[in-house]
Design an enzyme around this catalytic site. Structure first.
Site, PDB file in Angstrom:
ATOM      1  N   SER B 128       0.829  -1.211   0.000  1.00 40.61           N
ATOM      2  CA  SER B 128       0.000   0.000   0.000  1.00 40.61           C
ATOM      3  C   SER B 128       0.858   1.253   0.000  1.00 40.61           C
ATOM      4  O   SER B 128       1.956   1.274   0.562  1.00 40.61           O
ATOM      5  CB  SER B 128      -0.871  -0.017   1.247  1.00 40.61           C
ATOM      6  N   TYR B 156      -0.729   0.103  10.180  1.00 43.10           N
ATOM      7  CA  TYR B 156      -1.043  -0.551   8.907  1.00 43.10           C
ATOM      8  C   TYR B 156       0.127  -0.413   7.930  1.00 43.10           C
ATOM      9  O   TYR B 156       0.553  -1.387   7.298  1.00 43.10           O
ATOM     10  CB  TYR B 156      -2.307   0.092   8.337  1.00 43.10           C
ATOM     11  N   LYS B 160       2.417  -3.448   6.429  1.00 40.62           N
ATOM     12  CA  LYS B 160       2.560  -3.685   4.988  1.00 40.62           C
ATOM     13  C   LYS B 160       4.038  -3.650   4.588  1.00 40.62           C
ATOM     14  O   LYS B 160       4.498  -4.454   3.769  1.00 40.62           O
ATOM     15  CB  LYS B 160       1.774  -2.628   4.202  1.00 40.62           C
TER      16      LYS B 160
END
Lengths: 337, 337
Positions: B128, B156, B160
């Site tokens: 991402s 997050y 990732k």
């Protein structure tokens, strides 16, 4: 102050403990200096006798992953953790699962245990220049800076780089105060060889000075970014003492390094130990070691470390002279003068 | 060919499955095209009815971490894994342990299970743009390139980025053939809002076009690097088909993005839906969302993706028109024309 050193029986861990015990106090993360009342050395191996003899030192023997997962470490009241424990580069390349357990899983478990303390301990994480690596078919960026994208070419490097990310996020969330510092190749390490691919950087000086032959498994032109044990410990202590503001970003910083080559290291050995010492070097390439070491950079900048007042060693010859002075028992008599 | 899609019941997973089923074959990692005989959708939620009705589709319902740890997934014979399953950014920031379990532990377990197959499956990992983040007190690099150092400012993003590192090392070791591709902000997503901090980038178009009010929680000037669902799926399929040589380094690459702003997105909504649609936007800042979104870059380059033949959407207005055409049932009748 209550301090935990993982890998505390190893060469760097023991030297760090001695340095801290001699200083007697530490100014943690910019706070006023406090006396050091307890240093816990966590390791599978027993610590050296001089450390066991100090009343402030406690030994926590065992497997770090288990100790951290069970919550046995860090003990309640621990304000500062130096996380040095790791399987070394050569081991991790030979045994992938060992590296994932010792470096990846154990680091995660230790950070979870630090979070569990609920007291935001300072965690100094010993990362490594091995996070940098030359990708096949692409040149290494020159120079490497604190902002260069690491592209590790070893499992050890990947595991250290993941550790940096975990430390950054645990710090950002306020679970710890995180300080990731990338150690350069440390030379001259006394004692026995370990499984690190970088081990010969010490062995090629240590062994000849003890009158023993040593293999140099890479070409003389191989560049290396190197730091003495003293400068390395200085960097770790500075990381613990730096305030959050002085430390700056949560990303890892490069510790200072002397930019030299394997050939120049051999010349320094000869300058200190004479031709007789240099003649004990066997220049026999080892493809496995060459493959790892040749991906590591020699030209590394350390702007953030410089702003913290840290600097590199002046010369490798000076490092060798310091080694001889500090380790007289390990040096053949004729070369001690 | 036997394919696993984790997060296969989600919007992107289901759309990817439909695209693959329509194509009927895939040229895996540069090899000649093979017919697609089986697509396994792994997800906690049931897949859409149209996918369940296809004889080539199998559903593996349950918890991915458990499925991968037990070796139930990927099934023997799986040649290609699209790993899309993840807890989303807002969830991971609110519940740290959820993110570490769903994104960190599950990705590691899935890679271990792929390694256990012993057949070097191709793993396309959906990373991402959230790996990039503006550090406090420092500007974002402009532009962001494939070689920019990510400094994630969310759990997050960290998770990732760690996934990218694991994929790179599992690939370097020959356990898998790894392809990490960084997805841009995907808009317009149909269906219900999810817990992603980026959810409003779709909601601010989707809701007004259905005659429903929608909150815009950030300033109109907020930059965004955006891709349509169609371009995003195209990128994932290209990642699976690219040969190792064409893919290049094992580091992640940025998928193409349209560089726009939230204000320009609102203007595109008005161009398609009229003033009536734009009047349904509530420009009410949400500090929690603003804090995450404001750290993400808007100016991202994608040189590696371009070399693979991928390109960005032409305009957000075209994306909105495509959404209206593809989702007539979700659009108020007067704006379908």
């Amino acid at each position: 102050m209550n301090i935990l050193i993982t890998g505390g029986s190893g060469f760097l861990g023991a030297r760090l403990a001695r340095t801290l015990l001699e200083r007697g106090s530490l100014a943690l993360a910019g706070a006023p200096a406090q006396p050091i009342t307890r240093i816990t050395l966590a390791d599978k191996a027993d610590p050296p006798a001089d450390l066991r003899a100090d009343a402030r030192v406690q030994f926590a023997g065992g497997d770090l992953l288990q100790q951290a997962t069970s919550g046995a470490l860090p003990a309640a009241g621990t304000q500062l953790v130096f996380h040095l424990a790791a399987a070394v580069s050569g081991e991790c390349e030979a045994d992938f699962d060992l590296g994932m357990r010792s470096n990846f899983a154990a680091t995660h478990a230790l950070l979870e245990a630090c979070r569990g303390l609920g007291t935001q301990p300072v965690v100094v994480f010993a990362s490594s220049l091995a996070v940098f690596g030359k990708q096949p078919g692409r040149p290494l960026p020159e120079p490497i800076t604190d902002d260069t994208l690491p592209t590790p070419q070893s499992s050890y490097g990947i595991q250290k780089f993941i550790g940096e990310q975990l430390v950054a996020d645990y710090a950002r969330k306020g679970f710890i105060r995180g300080r990731s510092a990338r150690l350069m190749t440390v030379s001259v390490r006394p004692g026995r060889p370990n499984g690190a691919a970088s081990g010969f950087f010490s062995g090629m000086v240590r062994e000849p000075l003890a009158g023993v032959r040593a293999q140099v498994p890479v070409a003389a032109s191989t560049p290396v970014a190197l730091a003495s044990p003293a400068r390395t410990i200085e960097g770790l202590v500075r990381a613990a003492e730096a305030s959050g503001a002085d430390w700056g970003p949560l990303t890892a910083l490069n510790l200072p390094s002397l930019r030299t080559t394997v050939g120049d290291m051999a010349a320094a050995l000869e300058a200190v130990g004479g031709r007789e010492a240099a003649a004990l070097l066997d220049w026999t390439p080892d493809p496995a070691i060459e493959r790892l070491v040749s991906t590591w950079p020699g030209n590394i900048r350390w702007e953030r470390a410089r702003a913290l007042g840290l600097d590199a060693d002046a010369s490798f010859e000076q490092i060798v002279r310091d080694y001889v002075r500090e380790n007289p028992q390990a040096v053949t008599v004729s070369w001690r003068a």
